[in-house]
Design an enzyme around this catalytic site. Structure first.
Site, mmCIF file in Angstrom:
data_model
loop_
_atom_site.group_PDB
_atom_site.id
_atom_site.type_symbol
_atom_site.label_atom_id
_atom_site.label_comp_id
_atom_site.label_asym_id
_atom_site.label_seq_id
_atom_site.Cartn_x
_atom_site.Cartn_y
_atom_site.Cartn_z
ATOM 1 N N HIS A 131 32.700 67.568 77.053
ATOM 2 C CA HIS A 131 32.322 67.878 78.436
ATOM 3 C C HIS A 131 32.924 66.788 79.327
ATOM 4 O O HIS A 131 33.102 65.646 78.878
ATOM 5 C CB HIS A 131 30.793 67.836 78.512
ATOM 6 N N ASP A 208 26.964 62.424 72.407
ATOM 7 C CA ASP A 208 26.492 63.250 73.509
ATOM 8 C C ASP A 208 25.618 64.344 72.910
ATOM 9 O O ASP A 208 26.122 65.278 72.277
ATOM 10 C CB ASP A 208 27.713 63.836 74.245
ATOM 11 N N GLN A 211 23.549 69.151 74.126
ATOM 12 C CA GLN A 211 23.335 70.493 73.582
ATOM 13 C C GLN A 211 22.637 70.500 72.228
ATOM 14 O O GLN A 211 22.197 71.553 71.774
ATOM 15 C CB GLN A 211 24.685 71.243 73.465
ATOM 16 N N LYS A 234 17.788 70.716 79.804
ATOM 17 C CA LYS A 234 18.329 71.681 78.844
ATOM 18 C C LYS A 234 17.343 71.970 77.715
ATOM 19 O O LYS A 234 17.635 72.720 76.799
ATOM 20 C CB LYS A 234 19.651 71.168 78.278
ATOM 21 N N CYS A 373 33.013 72.784 82.631
ATOM 22 C CA CYS A 373 33.206 71.321 82.600
ATOM 23 C C CYS A 373 33.888 70.866 81.316
ATOM 24 O O CYS A 373 33.591 69.769 80.811
ATOM 25 C CB CYS A 373 31.881 70.568 82.786
#
Ligand code: 7TS
Length: 415
Positions: A131, A208, A211, A234, A373
């Site tokens: 991203h 990261d 998700q 999220k 993104c």
């Protein structure tokens, strides 16, 4: 109201009652079908009520008052941190730094640890599926500091090329930073193995988790990442709050990020002493009501069980990929359902992804269109954009059917 006799891992009839927005009629006769959780998840009543209750009953600033409300607000804020730490199996809540979101968590590492530790020519390894929030901070540091960037390639199947990763690791990288799960391909990367290899090569690892934390059981002690970033919004929590998890010794050795109130132990006219963890990285009045909501979101997910959530999403994703594949002209991106989370990015031959999303919206179906993104990843696949449907604990097979019917409508309109 959703009704179904289809037995699934989660009780969808009960779960959907927790999310008032899912019952919304967008226009007369057009019910919302929300397939855009990858952008942000919907919020259960428990979270909405907890934040409402905070403002009605307990609102005060934290860490700076002895009155009842100030103490209550501080306790609520810190209790949420404890539950979040437990949720990711951190050793201590001191390792859970509240930030605004994943983006700010990654920037915190880039501005503090990286600026204190990286010299011109030092290698940072990223991947082609990142991203923008795990690319641009490193571009900025490259311009300022002259660090070197290299990238683990993505294969045509949407997986990381781990052979090339092995070769990159031979070049003595100082940092490896990668997404645990791709927001476009859905690919779940073998994070534990990648972290182990990076550590063997002497690198620090930032993951990261924007998700992954919402969809998988993640365990900081088992993964052994040095830094791990994620966002509340999220995972059924509010916007405006996220987390940077870090190993204690690293966080303690890093300079502070933003300067101001709360992040100090002592201030003189010409100097200051930084506060202890986690407050050292939390300058100014934080997102207090949001922290309260975040804690309740984590409780909500814990009560459902992350393994049940993952199993449900797997079932939906497998079904969605199967049904989408049957549609002539649809091209799916990313690996098979066993290697990915609940994301289906696709193109439809002869129709721009934005047109697909706009026509689906007429039937109340919310999907995202664009580069999500992740422009370099789309460039790799030779396309400017995709349409993306994504699934969460509240989505049903019936909603997948609505999506498929919607795509047939698009095809009809475009001849
Ligand atoms: N990393 C990944 C893998 C993401 O998917 C996102 C947001 C971010 C970082 C940034 O998170 P934020 O909370 O700081 O904004 N992804 C998306 C998306 O796919 N569509 O909208 C936001």
């Amino acid at each position: 109201m959703f009704t179904s006799n289809d037995p699934m891992t989660l009780n969808l009839i009960e779960i959907r009652k927790d999310f008032p927005i899912l019952d919304r009629e967008l226009r007369p006769g057009v019910r919302l079908t929300y397939l855009d959780t990858t952008a942000t998840a919907q919020k259960p009543l428990a979270v909405i009520n907890a934040m409402d209750d905070f403002y009605r009953r307990s609102n005060a600033n934290i860490h700076r008052g002895v009155h009842t409300l100030a103490e209550e607000a501080t306790t609520l804020y810190e209790n949420a941190r404890e539950r979040i730490a437990k949720f990711i199996n951190a050793e201590s809540a001191r390792q859970v730094i509240y930030t605004r979101n994943t983006t700010e968590s990654i920037n915190l590492v880039a501005y503090t640890w990286a600026r204190a530790n990286l010299k011109p020519g030092d290698l940072v390894i990223l991947t082609e599926m990142e991203h923008h929030s795990n690319l641009v901070p490193w571009h900025m540091l490259q311009a300022e500091r002259g660090i070197e960037l290299d990238f683990i390639p993505v294969t045509q199947d949407g997986l990381l090329d781990l052979v090339t990763y092995g070769m990159l690791l031979e070049r003595n990288p100082k940092l490896v930073s990668f997404t645990h799960m791709s927001n476009v391909l859905g690919t779940i990367n073998p994070a534990a193995e990648m972290i182990r290899l990076a550590h063997e090569a002497g690198a620090i690892v930032l993951v990261d988790g924007a998700q992954s934390v919402p969809h998988l059981k993640v365990d900081m002690q088992a993964l052994d990442a040095d830094f791990y970033a994620f966002s509340a919004h999220k995972m059924c929590g509010p916007t405006g709050i996220g987390v940077l998890y870090g190993k204690t010794a690293l966080l303690e050795s890093m300079p502070p990020f933003l300067g101001g109130g709360d992040m100090i132990k002592e201030v003189k006219l010409r100097s200051f002493r930084a506060n202890t963890l986690p407050h050292k990285f939390e300058a100014g009045t934080p997102a207090i009501a949001e922290a309260v909501g975040f804690g309740v979101a984590v409780d909500y997910l814990t009560n459902l069980g992350m393994d049940n959530i993952a199993a449900h999403e797997h079932e939906i994703t497998e079904y969605a990929l199967e049904r989408l594949e049957e549609i002539p002209g649809v091209k799916l991106f990313g690996p098979s359902a066993d290697k990915k989370g609940g994301v289906a990015s696709f193109t439809l031959e002869g129709v721009h992804p934005h047109d697909v999303a706009q026509i689906l919206d007429r039937d109340g179906i919310a999907v995202r269109a664009g580069h999500h993104c992740a422009q370099p990843l789309h460039e790799k696949f030779g396309i400017p954009a995709t349409s993306r449907a994504s699934f969460y604990l509240y989505n049903t097979k019936e909603e997948v059917d609505l999506l498929v019917n919607g795509i047939y409508t698009v095809k009809k309109m475009f001849g």
